[in-house]
Structure formats: C-alpha cells, structure tokens
Write an enzyme that holds these catalytic residues in place. Structure first.
Site, mmCIF file in Angstrom:
data_model
loop_
_atom_site.group_PDB
_atom_site.id
_atom_site.type_symbol
_atom_site.label_atom_id
_atom_site.label_comp_id
_atom_site.label_asym_id
_atom_site.label_seq_id
_atom_site.Cartn_x
_atom_site.Cartn_y
_atom_site.Cartn_z
ATOM 1 N N HIS A 74 7.352 -34.401 23.492
ATOM 2 C CA HIS A 74 6.608 -35.375 22.703
ATOM 3 C C HIS A 74 7.598 -36.345 22.077
ATOM 4 O O HIS A 74 8.704 -35.953 21.677
ATOM 5 C CB HIS A 74 5.818 -34.670 21.597
ATOM 6 C CG HIS A 74 5.453 -35.555 20.447
ATOM 7 N ND1 HIS A 74 6.190 -35.581 19.263
ATOM 8 C CD2 HIS A 74 4.463 -36.461 20.279
ATOM 9 C CE1 HIS A 74 5.646 -36.447 18.430
ATOM 10 N NE2 HIS A 74 4.607 -37.002 19.021
ATOM 11 N N ASN B 279 7.414 -40.124 19.544
ATOM 12 C CA ASN B 279 6.745 -41.305 19.024
ATOM 13 C C ASN B 279 7.631 -41.967 17.976
ATOM 14 O O ASN B 279 8.416 -41.304 17.296
ATOM 15 C CB ASN B 279 5.368 -40.965 18.435
ATOM 16 C CG ASN B 279 5.447 -40.337 17.061
ATOM 17 O OD1 ASN B 279 5.546 -41.028 16.051
ATOM 18 N ND2 ASN B 279 5.420 -39.013 17.014
ATOM 19 N N THR B 280 7.518 -43.269 17.880
ATOM 20 C CA THR B 280 8.114 -44.019 16.773
ATOM 21 C C THR B 280 7.120 -45.090 16.364
ATOM 22 O O THR B 280 6.346 -45.577 17.185
ATOM 23 C CB THR B 280 9.469 -44.672 17.149
ATOM 24 O OG1 THR B 280 9.296 -45.507 18.294
ATOM 25 C CG2 THR B 280 10.530 -43.621 17.418
ATOM 26 N N ARG B 281 7.165 -45.471 15.085
ATOM 27 C CA ARG B 281 6.138 -46.388 14.594
ATOM 28 C C ARG B 281 6.628 -47.117 13.350
ATOM 29 O O ARG B 281 7.553 -46.676 12.662
ATOM 30 C CB ARG B 281 4.866 -45.617 14.250
ATOM 31 C CG ARG B 281 5.101 -44.524 13.211
ATOM 32 C CD ARG B 281 3.886 -43.635 13.038
ATOM 33 N NE ARG B 281 4.138 -42.540 12.114
ATOM 34 C CZ ARG B 281 4.685 -41.381 12.457
ATOM 35 N NH1 ARG B 281 5.030 -41.167 13.716
ATOM 36 N NH2 ARG B 281 4.893 -40.434 11.555
ATOM 37 N N HIS C 214 19.183 -31.431 21.587
ATOM 38 C CA HIS C 214 19.602 -31.632 20.198
ATOM 39 C C HIS C 214 20.922 -32.398 20.113
ATOM 40 O O HIS C 214 21.089 -33.270 19.236
ATOM 41 C CB HIS C 214 19.700 -30.292 19.480
ATOM 42 C CG HIS C 214 18.389 -29.745 19.045
ATOM 43 N ND1 HIS C 214 17.793 -30.098 17.858
ATOM 44 C CD2 HIS C 214 17.523 -28.882 19.645
ATOM 45 C CE1 HIS C 214 16.629 -29.471 17.726
ATOM 46 N NE2 HIS C 214 16.442 -28.728 18.811
#
Length: 292
Positions: free
Chosen positions: A128, A130-132, A162
């Site tokens: 997964h 996401n950036t926003r 990581h």
C-alpha cells in the site's frame, strides 16, 4: 497569499499525477517482463467525479485498475483532487484534530495518490502507498507513506523495503525514518486482532512544519522511495513456486487487510463521508479473501 496557495496546490496535484504515471508504467513493465501463457495485464483507466450537495462540480480524478494480470491479481493506482465544503461530521473531525474555525469557513481542498497491489503469487508481497495534501483556510498539511503486507514474510524483503525508505528520508534529517516508522507501526495496527496489518513501513499524518517547500519535498521523497523499495521484491518473488496451502494463507491474510481498511482506515472514511466515488474509495479491497 491566495495566489501562493493556488501555486502550491497546482504543484502538489501535478506531482501526484506524475508519480501515478511512473508507477503505472513500472507495473505494466513488470507484466511485460514476466513469462506466462496469459496476456500481460494493463490498467483500465476511469475518470471519477465528485459533486456537492447542490450538484455543482467538486473535483475528481483517475481510477486506474489492473485485474487478472500475470503478476498482479488486482492493483489500483488512484489520483484525485477534490474540493468544496466539509459536512458537519467532517467539520467535527477536523476540529477534533486541532483545526480551528471550520464552523465559520468549512472550505477544503485535497489532492493525493493512493495505491494498493494484490499479487497472483502468494510469495510476492501486497503493498500500500499513498501521499496527499490537505488544505483549509485555517491550516494545511501533508500525509501518507507506504507499508508492506506480505502473507509469507521474507526477512530480507522486509529489510530492503525499510532500508530504501530510510535512505530517502535521511537527507531530511536522521530523526525522520525512526519517527515515521513508529508512526506506521501505530497506525497500521489492528486492535481487534491484536496484531499489525503487515511488516510496516513509514507513515505521517497532519504533517506541517510551517515550511511548505520542505514538507512538499519530504512528501515527494516518500513517493520516490516506493518503486525502488517495492519493484525488486516483486521481481524476486514472482517466480517462486507456490502451493494451494500458500494460496490459502494469502486469502486469509487478505481478510485481515480488508478488515483494517473497512474499520480503521482514515482515507476510506474520508472518501465515503465526503461523497467521492465509492468504487475508487474501495479500490483497495482484494478481489478474493477468506476468513476462518
């Protein structure tokens, strides 16, 4: 100030679109390079839209979904830019998060990218990202990150994921990676199962130092870290032989993933409560899952 905010919004929205294009191209390249008797998968692209209660335009985006590919069983890469006025419930949520003045001026603007990949091979990890950016007349902030969700964990894969995140965060300060890693460990935790959703990653929310350019650059580097952190893992694991028992393990783990996204995920709640396209909001759900 309004002109400055308009420029910043345009930059952020354009960046999320560019990142989306890079990821779509990289994932289709993985499909092309994988040997199989089935056709290489391709993304189906659909425009999404959001409308205010009065029917006026309130933004939208692109939903890009690949189903039944050689490598990806289902993967979605969505972008959106939405705006309008927050409803009463969302205003209360903003107030609870420390945003003042929402009752007087409930306007908002939000733009971002969201990705979830579910794999054909149980040895290849789901992921997964996401950036926003979120803006109101009273505050702005960035958020997002990426986390790895293998149903069959390989320690070296976790270490690579990581380490790549850390390498992209360290130029912003050596305290960033441990802080965002701990944030991800806390956020991607499933209380009713008393366990983490996967093997973690990095995450931030409501992030605003007051320096928009610095915060935007950090957000960009979180996005830039994704492909080098993830693609090598897929290239390694997509050829691994798997059994029916491996597939069963994968389906049960997907049930865990679905529980988290439907019960706890902030993005899911925000998308549904603000009237965005439900299919786009629920794109993250796996095509098949199992519960015992």
């Amino acid at each position: 100030m309004a002109e400055e905010f308009a420029t910043q919004k345009a930059k952020a929205s354009a960046w999320f679109r560019a990142l989306r294009d890079d990821i779509v191209a990289a994932f289709e390249a993985l499909e092309d390079s994988h040997t199989a008797d089935t056709p290489a998968g391709r993304f189906e692209v659909t425009e999404t839209s959001r409308h205010s209660d009065d029917g006026s335009d309130a933004g939208g985006g692109l939903m890009s979904v690949m189903r039944g590919g050689r490598v990806f069983e289902k993967v979605g890469v969505n972008i959106s830019t939405v705006y309008g006025q927050l409803g009463d419930g969302a205003q209360r949520a903003m107030a609870a998060r420390g945003v003042p003045g929402m009752a007087d001026d409930p306007r908002f603007w939000a733009s971002g990218i969201s990705l979830v990949a579910h794999m054909q091979n149980p040895h290849a990890p789901a992921v997964h990202m996401n950036t926003r950016m979120f803006w109101t007349p009273h505050a702005w902030w960035f958020g997002g990150g990426s986390d790895l969700n293998p149903c069959i964990e390989y320690a070296e894969d976790t270490a690579h994921f990581h380490a790549t995140q850390k390498a992209h965060l360290d130029p912003h300060g050596l305290d960033h990676y441990p802080k965002l890693k701990a944030w991800a460990d806390e956020y991607f935790y499933i209380p009713h199962r008393n366990r983490a959703r996967g093997v973690g990653g990095i995450f931030m929310d409501d992030y605003c130092t007051g320096d928009w350019d610095a915060d935007f650059t950090l957000t960009q580097d979180i996005g830039r870290a994704f492909l080098p952190a993830y693609v090598p893992l897929v290239e390694t694991r997509r050829e691994t032989p798997w059994t029916d028992a491996d597939k069963d393990t994968q389906l049960i783990h997907r049930g865990l993933y679905a529980e988290y996204n439907l019960v706890y995920d902030r993005g899911t709640k925000f998308g549904l409560t603000t009237g965005h396209d439900a299919n786009a909001v629920l794109m993250s759900l796996p095509p098949l899952a199992k519960w015992v």
